[in-house]
Design an enzyme around this catalytic site. Structure first.
Site: not given
Length: 269
Positions: A54, A65, A178
């Site tokens: 990824e 993030d 995911y």
């Protein structure tokens, strides 16, 4: 709408994995510390046993993030990294490997580049999937309609907050789901939410797509703890931290290979 079934490098990877083994998906930030090193890191990860890689596309405001990956994105952007340069790096990577490559990319970058232009470059260079963490389910229709013509998976994200919307969330995509292990942003964690097992059961009931767990996995023991809940494990911040340490003592490839090798061994069971 049912989840899309495509014959892509990603689906082939999950279909070919041995029973009881997890697909190992390391995350790195493209361009950290530079794009030449990114190519070397991808090849080192594959050598260590990575099944899919990824690539995070650096963005100035990466909402999902944590601090480790934010710092990596900052280093990358300071070097002048942009999406077209990353595509050219993928072209170089593709001269040496067919390992599935996935972009984690924010919708602002997608829209600036252009949906069709993005998908064309994915097809031309060999990018196999897109993860767009800030793209709401309700706004996926245009992109999904376009992607029917391309060998690129739009990978859906399911989280603890999905709850009653799990079926809707996982139906809007392909490749794998995911599964976000914890609330909040990316980063190393010592433990996972107590409701993770229940969430994984609900996602499993809602789709035939493979399930990969990410957010917070940072050790072989955690992979062993989670591997029976899923088909794949995603490791990001722990590896990116090793890259940061390796910048200081010129040991990036050794650090990345060592950690990835140990984590893939844990994923094998």
């Amino acid at each position: 709408m049912l989840a899309t079934v495509k014959e892509t490098r990603i689906s082939k990877c999950f279909n070919s994995i041995d029973k009881g083994e997890n697909v190992f998906i390391p995350y790195i930030t493209a361009g950290d510390p530079n794009l030449e090193k990114t190519k070397e890191i991808v090849l080192a990860l594959e050598k260590a046993g990575a099944d899919i890689v990824e690539l995070g596309i650096p963005f100035s405001d990466p909402l999902a993030d944590g601090p480790i990956i934010q710092k990596a994105a900052g280093r990358s952007l300071e070097n002048g990294t942009n999406l077209e340069k990353i595509f050219k790096t993928v072209e170089e990577i593709r001269k040496e490997t067919d390992i599935p490559l996935v972009f984690l990319i924010y919708i602002n970058t997608v829209l600036q580049f252009g949906l069709e232009s993005l998908l064309e470059r994915c097809r031309e260079t060999g990018v196999d999937g897109l993860i767009i963490p800030d793209l709401p389910v309700e706004e996926r229709r245009e992109l999904l309609d376009l992607m029917e013509e391309y060998p690129v998976d739009l990978i859906p994200l399911a989280s603890l907050a999905s709850k009653g919307r799990v079926s809707e969330v996982v139906s809007c995509g392909s490749g794998f789901v995911y599964c976000i292990s914890s609330n909040g942003v990316t980063g190393k964690r010592n433990s996972f939410d107590n409701n993770l097992g229940e969430m994984m059961k609900n996602v499993r009931k809602a789709t035939d797509l493979p399930l990969a767990i990410g957010f917070g996995i940072s050790s072989e023991d955690q992979i062993r703890e989670l591997k029976n809940l899923c088909d794949g494990v995603i490791v990001g911040s722990a590896l990116v931290e090793q890259i940061e340490k390796g910048i200081e003592d010129n040991s990036i490839l050794e650090r990345v290979y060592d950690m990835a090798f140990k984590m893939k061994e844990a994923a094998r069971g």
